[in-house]
Design a protein around this motif. Sequence first.
Motif, PDB file in Angstrom:
ATOM      1  N   TRP A   1      -4.329   5.739   5.869  1.00 58.47           N
ATOM      2  CA  TRP A   1      -4.909   6.930   5.239  1.00 58.47           C
ATOM      3  C   TRP A   1      -5.367   7.915   6.313  1.00 58.47           C
ATOM      4  O   TRP A   1      -5.199   9.120   6.174  1.00 58.47           O
ATOM      5  CB  TRP A   1      -6.062   6.503   4.347  1.00 58.47           C
ATOM      6  CG  TRP A   1      -6.704   7.584   3.543  1.00 58.47           C
ATOM      7  CD1 TRP A   1      -6.097   8.652   2.946  1.00 58.47           C
ATOM      8  CD2 TRP A   1      -8.108   7.700   3.234  1.00 58.47           C
ATOM      9  NE1 TRP A   1      -7.011   9.413   2.279  1.00 58.47           N
ATOM     10  CE2 TRP A   1      -8.264   8.853   2.432  1.00 58.47           C
ATOM     11  CE3 TRP A   1      -9.214   6.938   3.543  1.00 58.47           C
ATOM     12  CZ2 TRP A   1      -9.491   9.258   1.963  1.00 58.47           C
ATOM     13  CZ3 TRP A   1     -10.434   7.346   3.053  1.00 58.47           C
ATOM     14  CH2 TRP A   1     -10.567   8.498   2.285  1.00 58.47           C
TER      15      TRP A   1
ATOM     16  N   PRO B   1      -4.652  -0.079   4.737  1.00 57.24           N
ATOM     17  CA  PRO B   1      -4.619   1.207   4.030  1.00 57.24           C
ATOM     18  C   PRO B   1      -5.586   2.238   4.630  1.00 57.24           C
ATOM     19  O   PRO B   1      -5.270   3.432   4.676  1.00 57.24           O
ATOM     20  CB  PRO B   1      -5.027   0.844   2.599  1.00 57.24           C
ATOM     21  CG  PRO B   1      -4.682  -0.588   2.460  1.00 57.24           C
ATOM     22  CD  PRO B   1      -4.927  -1.184   3.817  1.00 57.24           C
TER      23      PRO B   1
ATOM     24  N   SER C   1       0.830  -1.203   0.000  1.00 56.42           N
ATOM     25  CA  SER C   1       0.000   0.000   0.000  1.00 56.42           C
ATOM     26  C   SER C   1       0.867   1.257   0.000  1.00 56.42           C
ATOM     27  O   SER C   1       0.562   2.221  -0.707  1.00 56.42           O
ATOM     28  CB  SER C   1      -0.926  -0.011   1.219  1.00 56.42           C
ATOM     29  OG  SER C   1      -1.606   1.208   1.353  1.00 56.42           O
ATOM     30  N   ASP C   2       1.946   1.234   0.781  1.00 58.11           N
ATOM     31  CA  ASP C   2       2.841   2.393   0.823  1.00 58.11           C
ATOM     32  C   ASP C   2       3.480   2.670  -0.528  1.00 58.11           C
ATOM     33  O   ASP C   2       3.737   3.820  -0.872  1.00 58.11           O
ATOM     34  CB  ASP C   2       3.962   2.163   1.849  1.00 58.11           C
ATOM     35  CG  ASP C   2       3.480   2.276   3.277  1.00 58.11           C
ATOM     36  OD1 ASP C   2       2.363   2.799   3.501  1.00 58.11           O
ATOM     37  OD2 ASP C   2       4.215   1.835   4.182  1.00 58.11           O
ATOM     38  N   SER C   3       3.717   1.628  -1.307  1.00 57.75           N
ATOM     39  CA  SER C   3       4.402   1.814  -2.591  1.00 57.75           C
ATOM     40  C   SER C   3       3.454   1.914  -3.783  1.00 57.75           C
ATOM     41  O   SER C   3       3.907   2.037  -4.918  1.00 57.75           O
ATOM     42  CB  SER C   3       5.404   0.682  -2.811  1.00 57.75           C
ATOM     43  OG  SER C   3       4.736  -0.557  -2.859  1.00 57.75           O
ATOM     44  N   THR C   4       2.154   1.871  -3.537  1.00 62.25           N
ATOM     45  CA  THR C   4       1.178   1.971  -4.628  1.00 62.25           C
ATOM     46  C   THR C   4       1.149   3.392  -5.172  1.00 62.25           C
ATOM     47  O   THR C   4       1.139   4.354  -4.412  1.00 62.25           O
ATOM     48  CB  THR C   4      -0.226   1.566  -4.138  1.00 62.25           C
ATOM     49  OG1 THR C   4      -0.192   0.211  -3.729  1.00 62.25           O
ATOM     50  CG2 THR C   4      -1.275   1.761  -5.223  1.00 62.25           C
ATOM     51  N   LYS C   5       1.122   3.490  -6.476  1.00 59.64           N
ATOM     52  CA  LYS C   5       0.995   4.787  -7.141  1.00 59.64           C
ATOM     53  C   LYS C   5      -0.189   4.708  -8.092  1.00 59.64           C
ATOM     54  O   LYS C   5      -0.192   3.898  -9.002  1.00 59.64           O
ATOM     55  CB  LYS C   5       2.265   5.123  -7.910  1.00 59.64           C
ATOM     56  CG  LYS C   5       3.481   5.369  -7.028  1.00 59.64           C
ATOM     57  CD  LYS C   5       4.706   5.618  -7.871  1.00 59.64           C
ATOM     58  CE  LYS C   5       5.972   5.846  -7.119  1.00 59.64           C
ATOM     59  NZ  LYS C   5       6.113   5.457  -5.792  1.00 59.64           N
ATOM     60  N   SER C   6      -1.188   5.529  -7.856  1.00 58.21           N
ATOM     61  CA  SER C   6      -2.337   5.574  -8.750  1.00 58.21           C
ATOM     62  C   SER C   6      -2.913   6.981  -8.728  1.00 58.21           C
ATOM     63  O   SER C   6      -2.586   7.776  -7.854  1.00 58.21           O
ATOM     64  CB  SER C   6      -3.410   4.559  -8.321  1.00 58.21           C
ATOM     65  OG  SER C   6      -4.163   5.051  -7.248  1.00 58.21           O
TER      66      SER C   6
ATOM     67  N   ARG D   1      -2.534   6.347  -2.777  1.00 57.27           N
ATOM     68  CA  ARG D   1      -1.943   5.058  -2.389  1.00 57.27           C
ATOM     69  C   ARG D   1      -2.937   4.137  -1.719  1.00 57.27           C
ATOM     70  O   ARG D   1      -2.814   2.925  -1.796  1.00 57.27           O
ATOM     71  CB  ARG D   1      -0.781   5.284  -1.409  1.00 57.27           C
ATOM     72  CG  ARG D   1       0.331   6.085  -1.975  1.00 57.27           C
ATOM     73  CD  ARG D   1       1.511   6.121  -1.054  1.00 57.27           C
ATOM     74  NE  ARG D   1       1.234   6.810   0.208  1.00 57.27           N
ATOM     75  CZ  ARG D   1       2.110   6.908   1.177  1.00 57.27           C
ATOM     76  NH1 ARG D   1       3.301   6.357   1.059  1.00 57.27           N
ATOM     77  NH2 ARG D   1       1.824   7.547   2.280  1.00 57.27           N
ATOM     78  N   ARG D   2      -3.913   4.683  -1.009  1.00 55.17           N
ATOM     79  CA  ARG D   2      -4.756   3.874  -0.127  1.00 55.17           C
ATOM     80  C   ARG D   2      -6.097   3.469  -0.733  1.00 55.17           C
ATOM     81  O   ARG D   2      -6.560   2.350  -0.541  1.00 55.17           O
ATOM     82  CB  ARG D   2      -5.021   4.636   1.175  1.00 55.17           C
ATOM     83  CG  ARG D   2      -3.802   5.256   1.804  1.00 55.17           C
ATOM     84  CD  ARG D   2      -2.761   4.263   2.177  1.00 55.17           C
ATOM     85  NE  ARG D   2      -1.619   4.950   2.779  1.00 55.17           N
ATOM     86  CZ  ARG D   2      -0.495   4.384   3.040  1.00 55.17           C
ATOM     87  NH1 ARG D   2      -0.309   3.116   2.768  1.00 55.17           N
ATOM     88  NH2 ARG D   2       0.489   5.052   3.569  1.00 55.17           N
TER      89      ARG D   2
END
Length: 160
Positions: free
Chosen positions: A153, A149, A89-94, A98-99
């Motif tokens: 958040w 997440p 979750s910390d490394s998600t990019k969208s 992230r969350r």
Amino acid sequence: MELSGAIPNEQRTAAAAGSRRDAAPMNLLAMTSYSLPALMLAPMAITFYVFLPKLYSDLGTVSVQAIGIAILITRIFDAITDPLIGQLSDSTKSRWGRRKPWMVYSLLPLCVCFILLLSVRSVPAAGHLPWFLFLSLGFFLFWTMFSVPYEAWGQELIQD
């Protein structure tokens, strides 16, 4: 021994202030909106820990001890998946942040596992324990994918 004593207080404060986003304090509407998912999660948790063990043991095919062991297995599994999901979750990019994608994509499978856990009467008696164990693992995996997440958040939304 306190490790934070090695860094002067002024430097710790400046470093912490520089690492935070400049966010406005949350208003009542934002706090209420953020807390709404917890209204969904709390009854699921209470049902899982209070109602489901009794439901399965009352069917007479699964002992309370077996249910307890199955819950222990799912909680050990959860202890492994929590930090993994947190890291992912910390490394998600969208474009939604992230969350939020984790929360959105885990919600439907979480609800499906929960409903299936409650529908044990449609399963043959010999399958009650495997049904409980398998769906509990899924339930807690998707719970983790939502709650880790969600709680992270919340920390990103507040300002000290």
